[in-house]
Write an enzyme that holds these catalytic residues in place. Structure first.
Site, PDB file in Angstrom:
ATOM      1  N   ASN A  55       0.788  -1.216   0.152  1.00 32.89           N
ATOM      2  CA  ASN A  55      -0.158   0.084   0.035  1.00 32.89           C
ATOM      3  C   ASN A  55       0.884   1.134  -0.007  1.00 32.89           C
ATOM      4  O   ASN A  55       1.897   1.225   0.604  1.00 32.89           O
ATOM      5  CB  ASN A  55      -0.971  -0.137   1.039  1.00 32.89           C
ATOM      6  CG  ASN A  55      -0.370  -0.123   2.634  1.00 32.89           C
ATOM      7  OD1 ASN A  55       0.735  -0.677   2.581  1.00 32.89           O
ATOM      8  ND2 ASN A  55      -1.097   0.588   3.609  1.00 32.89           N
ATOM      9  N   ILE A  56       0.399   2.019  -0.704  1.00 31.41           N
ATOM     10  CA  ILE A  56       1.242   3.522  -0.873  1.00 31.41           C
ATOM     11  C   ILE A  56       0.304   4.609  -0.643  1.00 31.41           C
ATOM     12  O   ILE A  56      -0.863   4.936  -1.419  1.00 31.41           O
ATOM     13  CB  ILE A  56       1.724   3.657  -2.226  1.00 31.41           C
ATOM     14  CG1 ILE A  56       2.416   2.383  -2.489  1.00 31.41           C
ATOM     15  CG2 ILE A  56       2.540   4.836  -2.421  1.00 31.41           C
ATOM     16  CD1 ILE A  56       2.970   2.171  -4.247  1.00 31.41           C
ATOM     17  N   GLU A  57       0.519   5.189   0.364  1.00 34.13           N
ATOM     18  CA  GLU A  57      -0.451   6.251   0.918  1.00 34.13           C
ATOM     19  C   GLU A  57      -0.041   7.665   0.484  1.00 34.13           C
ATOM     20  O   GLU A  57       1.062   7.746  -0.127  1.00 34.13           O
ATOM     21  CB  GLU A  57      -0.773   6.306   2.514  1.00 34.13           C
ATOM     22  CG  GLU A  57      -1.432   4.960   2.784  1.00 34.13           C
ATOM     23  CD  GLU A  57      -1.571   4.636   4.318  1.00 34.13           C
ATOM     24  OE1 GLU A  57      -1.104   5.500   5.201  1.00 34.13           O
ATOM     25  OE2 GLU A  57      -2.370   4.019   4.753  1.00 34.13           O
ATOM     26  N   CYS A  66      -4.219   0.786  -2.611  1.00 33.71           N
ATOM     27  CA  CYS A  66      -3.769  -0.473  -1.682  1.00 33.71           C
ATOM     28  C   CYS A  66      -2.887  -1.498  -2.443  1.00 33.71           C
ATOM     29  O   CYS A  66      -2.561  -1.481  -3.509  1.00 33.71           O
ATOM     30  CB  CYS A  66      -5.350  -1.628  -1.787  1.00 33.71           C
ATOM     31  SG  CYS A  66      -6.689  -0.659  -0.602  1.00 33.71           S
ATOM     32  N   GLU A  68      -2.920  -4.647  -3.221  1.00 35.13           N
ATOM     33  CA  GLU A  68      -3.353  -5.689  -4.070  1.00 35.13           C
ATOM     34  C   GLU A  68      -3.446  -4.811  -5.494  1.00 35.13           C
ATOM     35  O   GLU A  68      -3.300  -5.405  -6.569  1.00 35.13           O
ATOM     36  CB  GLU A  68      -4.944  -6.063  -3.859  1.00 35.13           C
ATOM     37  CG  GLU A  68      -4.827  -6.660  -2.506  1.00 35.13           C
ATOM     38  CD  GLU A  68      -5.227  -6.092  -1.131  1.00 35.13           C
ATOM     39  OE1 GLU A  68      -4.692  -4.783  -1.264  1.00 35.13           O
ATOM     40  OE2 GLU A  68      -6.063  -6.555  -0.398  1.00 35.13           O
ATOM     41  N   CYS A 105     -10.007  -4.985   0.277  1.00 37.87           N
ATOM     42  CA  CYS A 105     -11.316  -4.177   0.138  1.00 37.87           C
ATOM     43  C   CYS A 105     -12.203  -4.265  -0.809  1.00 37.87           C
ATOM     44  O   CYS A 105     -11.841  -5.009  -1.816  1.00 37.87           O
ATOM     45  CB  CYS A 105     -10.767  -2.715   0.344  1.00 37.87           C
ATOM     46  SG  CYS A 105     -10.236  -1.853  -1.124  1.00 37.87           S
ATOM     47  N   CYS A 108     -10.703  -3.275  -4.406  1.00 35.06           N
ATOM     48  CA  CYS A 108      -9.684  -4.307  -4.771  1.00 35.06           C
ATOM     49  C   CYS A 108     -10.373  -5.620  -5.358  1.00 35.06           C
ATOM     50  O   CYS A 108     -10.016  -6.139  -6.340  1.00 35.06           O
ATOM     51  CB  CYS A 108      -8.549  -4.548  -3.661  1.00 35.06           C
ATOM     52  SG  CYS A 108      -7.447  -3.265  -3.438  1.00 35.06           S
TER      53      CYS A 108
HETATM   54  N1  THU Z   1      -5.250  -1.553   2.428  1.00 38.52           N
HETATM   55  C1  THU Z   1      -4.555  -2.461   1.516  1.00 38.52           C
HETATM   56  O1  THU Z   1      -3.548  -2.177   1.053  1.00 38.52           O
HETATM   57  N2  THU Z   1      -5.227  -3.473   1.378  1.00 38.52           N
HETATM   58  C2  THU Z   1      -6.351  -3.958   1.957  1.00 38.52           C
HETATM   59  O2  THU Z   1      -6.646  -5.055   1.337  1.00 38.52           O
HETATM   60  C3  THU Z   1      -6.981  -3.045   3.180  1.00 38.52           C
HETATM   61  C4  THU Z   1      -6.275  -1.925   3.387  1.00 38.52           C
HETATM   62  C5  THU Z   1      -4.718  -0.351   2.881  1.00 38.52           C
HETATM   63  C6  THU Z   1      -5.075   0.978   2.519  1.00 38.52           C
HETATM   64  C7  THU Z   1      -4.542   2.010   3.443  1.00 38.52           C
HETATM   65  O3  THU Z   1      -3.174   2.275   3.028  1.00 38.52           O
HETATM   66  C8  THU Z   1      -4.411   1.020   4.783  1.00 38.52           C
HETATM   67  O4  THU Z   1      -4.217  -0.276   4.069  1.00 38.52           O
HETATM   68  C9  THU Z   1      -5.319   1.250   5.843  1.00 38.52           C
HETATM   69  O5  THU Z   1      -6.732   1.164   5.354  1.00 38.52           O
END
Ligand code: THU
Length: 158
Positions: A55-57, A66, A68, A105, A108
């Protein structure tokens, strides 16, 4: 950059263990300074290539992506569209193994539905390299809307 695993038929327990390890490794590269929730994914293509994602915020929040989708978009942009499985490892930064199972999520799941056969594509929820749950995309996204729904009448799968 992608990894390779030697393929056995279907997604065996051994394949799943290798994918779990690669998802846990990808999780170490998570960029999540806002949620502090680190996720890694390892997407297995039909020829054994594995695409990792994390995940890259973003400071503006909504551009975040996310793990995935990072993996899928990496693979599709490399001209790959035939996938067998994805392993996902997620949990709060600093969490000890085994992690709680982190399931994908809704967004995804829908993106997976675009490229993966819901009746055979496996989703592996990783708690540690040896502890995980394997399930099918159709179980996580029942009655899904997918590319088949936009095909001309008569060619529809469901
Ligand atoms: N996130 C994912 O990368 N994959 C998931 O299946 C659930 C959530 C990430 C998104 C965000 O960066 C962090 O987790 C919190 O929601």
């Amino acid at each position: 950059m992608s990894q390779e695993i030697e393929l056995s038929k279907g997604v065996t327990h051994e394949d799943a263990e290798k994918l779990a390890a690669l998802a846990l490794k990808a999780r170490e590269r998570s960029y999540s300074p806002y949620s502090h929730f680190q996720v890694g994914a390892a997407l297995l293509a039909a020829d054994g290539t594995v695409y990792q994602g994390c995940n890259i915020e973003n400071a503006a929040y909504s551009p975040s992506v996310c793990a995935e989708r990072t993996a899928i978009f990496k693979a599709v942009s490399e001209n790959r569209q035939d996938f067998k499985a994805i392993a996902i490892a997620g949990g709060p930064a600093g969490a000890q193994l085994p992690l709680p199972a982190c399931s994908p999520c809704g967004v995804c799941r829908q993106v997976l539905m675009e490229f993966c056969d819901p009746d055979s594509f496996e989703i592996i929820l990783v708690r540690s390299q040896t502890e995980f749950t394997q399930m099918l995309l159709r179980d996580l996204l029942p009655l899904a809307f997918g590319p088949g729904n936009l095909r001309k009448k008569g060619k529809r799968k469901v």
